[in-house]
Design a protein around this motif. Structure first.
Motif, PDB file in Angstrom:
ATOM      1  N   LEU A   1     -29.527  -5.143 -30.839  1.00 27.29           N
ATOM      2  CA  LEU A   1     -30.589  -5.452 -31.976  1.00 27.29           C
ATOM      3  C   LEU A   1     -30.844  -6.606 -30.694  1.00 27.29           C
ATOM      4  O   LEU A   1     -30.766  -8.009 -30.729  1.00 27.29           O
ATOM      5  N   VAL A   2     -32.475  -6.902 -31.056  1.00 23.04           N
ATOM      6  CA  VAL A   2     -33.098  -7.317 -30.863  1.00 23.04           C
ATOM      7  C   VAL A   2     -34.088  -8.194 -32.175  1.00 23.04           C
ATOM      8  O   VAL A   2     -34.974  -7.265 -32.681  1.00 23.04           O
TER       9      VAL A   2
ATOM     10  N   SER B   1     -35.472   2.545 -32.688  1.00 27.47           N
ATOM     11  CA  SER B   1     -35.842   2.749 -34.485  1.00 27.47           C
ATOM     12  C   SER B   1     -35.870   0.672 -34.664  1.00 27.47           C
ATOM     13  O   SER B   1     -35.721  -0.098 -33.622  1.00 27.47           O
ATOM     14  N   THR B   2     -36.579   1.038 -35.313  1.00 27.54           N
ATOM     15  CA  THR B   2     -37.371  -0.221 -36.283  1.00 27.54           C
ATOM     16  C   THR B   2     -36.208  -0.704 -37.113  1.00 27.54           C
ATOM     17  O   THR B   2     -36.517   0.037 -37.729  1.00 27.54           O
ATOM     18  N   LEU B   3     -36.220  -2.046 -37.614  1.00 24.57           N
ATOM     19  CA  LEU B   3     -35.937  -2.758 -39.324  1.00 24.57           C
ATOM     20  C   LEU B   3     -36.786  -3.608 -39.325  1.00 24.57           C
ATOM     21  O   LEU B   3     -37.315  -5.026 -38.683  1.00 24.57           O
TER      22      LEU B   3
ATOM     23  N   GLY C   1     -28.042   3.205 -29.509  1.00 26.00           N
ATOM     24  CA  GLY C   1     -29.440   3.109 -29.777  1.00 26.00           C
ATOM     25  C   GLY C   1     -30.109   1.495 -29.837  1.00 26.00           C
ATOM     26  O   GLY C   1     -29.215   0.378 -30.548  1.00 26.00           O
ATOM     27  N   ASN C   2     -31.449   0.892 -29.193  1.00 23.31           N
ATOM     28  CA  ASN C   2     -31.580   0.224 -30.007  1.00 23.31           C
ATOM     29  C   ASN C   2     -32.168   0.113 -31.139  1.00 23.31           C
ATOM     30  O   ASN C   2     -32.261   1.018 -31.670  1.00 23.31           O
TER      31      ASN C   2
ATOM     32  N   THR D   1     -24.822  -9.880 -35.228  1.00 17.92           N
ATOM     33  CA  THR D   1     -25.442 -10.537 -34.558  1.00 17.92           C
ATOM     34  C   THR D   1     -26.716 -10.297 -33.706  1.00 17.92           C
ATOM     35  O   THR D   1     -26.020  -9.501 -33.215  1.00 17.92           O
ATOM     36  N   ALA D   2     -27.724 -10.631 -33.822  1.00 19.51           N
ATOM     37  CA  ALA D   2     -28.162 -10.600 -32.616  1.00 19.51           C
ATOM     38  C   ALA D   2     -28.033 -11.071 -30.807  1.00 19.51           C
ATOM     39  O   ALA D   2     -27.930 -11.445 -30.784  1.00 19.51           O
TER      40      ALA D   2
END
Length: 218
Positions: free
Chosen positions: A11-12, A36-38, A85-86, A125-126
C-alpha cells in the motif's frame, strides 16, 4: 506493465495539497506497476464547489462528507487485496484532521472531533507515504492552468494555510516510511524522465524519513 518494476510495497499513499498533482501521479504510478488505485472521490462531494465559494458556511458539511467517504473507500479495501497486489492511493485518512484544523472554527472542530473519536475504524497502514510539495504560488498557478470550474475560487491564502498545515502534520508523522518530494520543478506525470527518476528513488526507501529535492534540466 510488468510487475518486474514493482517497488515491493503493498500500500503506497501519495499525498500533498490540492494542485500539486498527487492524483495524476498516483494514477500513473498504479498503471506502471499494474497496481489497483484508491482515489479520493472529490467529485462526489455535493458541498465542495460551494465550499470553495463560501468556506465559512459549508466547511463542516464538506469535511464530514469527506471523512465518511474516505472511510467507506478504505473499508472496501479488503485485507486480502493488500497481499495479492499493490494498491496506490492518493489520500491518508490520518491527515483528515489536518483539513479540519484549517477550515473549521472552534465550535465546528469540537463537533468534528467528537464524530471522529466515536468512529470504530482502523485504517490500514501505508508501506510508503510519498508527499509531493510545492509553494502556494506554484499550486495557485497549476490550479488556474487546469481550469476546473469549482476550483477557481480557491485563494492563495487558503493554499498557504494548507501548505503550512501539511508541513506541520508531516513534520511529526512517524506511522510509515516517508518520502518528502520537492515537486516545484518536476512533472512526473508528463515527463517520463522525471517519473522514472522519482520511481528509482522510491525503490530505495524502506524505513525512516527521506527528502527528494531534484534539480532537473528541463
Amino acid at each position: 506493465m510488468s510487475h518486474a518494476d514493482d517497488i515491493s510495497r503493498r500500500l503506497v499513499a501519495i499525498e500533498g495539497p490540492i494542485g500539486v498533482g498527487k492524483t495524476a501521479f498516483a494514477s500513473k504510478l498504479a498503471q506502471h506497476l499494474g497496481a489497483s488505485t484508491l482515489l479520493d472521490n472529490t467529485e462526489s462531494n455535493p458541498f465542495l464547489s460551494r465550499f470553495y465559494s463560501d468556506p465559512k458556511s459549508l466547511a463542516l458539511q464538506t469535511q464530514l462528507f469527506f471523512l465518511f467517504e474516505r472511510i467507506r473507500q478504505l473499508e472496501g479495501l479488503q485485507q486480502n487485496d493488500l497481499f495479492t497486489g499493490n494498491t496506490i492511493c492518493d489520500f491518508l485518512i490520518d491527515k483528515d484532521q489536518l483539513f479540519a484544523h484549517v477550515v473549521l472554527d472552534e465550535d465546528e472542530l469540537k463537533i468534528y472531533q467528537q464524530v471522529f473519536s466515536h468512529l470504530k475504524f482502523k485504517a490500514p497502514t501505508a508501506d510508503l507515504v510519498v508527499v509531493l510539495q510545492a509553494p502556494a504560488e506554484v499550486l495557485f498557478e497549476r490550479i488556474n492552468q487546469r481550469g476546473i470550474e469549482q476550483e477557481q475560487n480557491i485563494s492563495l491564502e487558503y493554499l498557504q494555510q494548507l501548505n503550512d498545515a501539511y508541513t506541520q502534520f508531516f513534520h511529526h508523522y512517524q506511522s510509515s516510511p516517508l518520502l518528502m518530494v520537492n515537486a516545484s520543478d518536476i512533472d512526473p506525470v508528463n515527463n517520463d524522465d522525471h517519473f522514472f527518476e522519482l520511481l528509482e528513488y522510491m525503490k530505495t526507501i524502506h524505513s525512516g524519513r527521506h527528502y527528494y529535492n531534484p534539480n532537473p534540466t528541463l
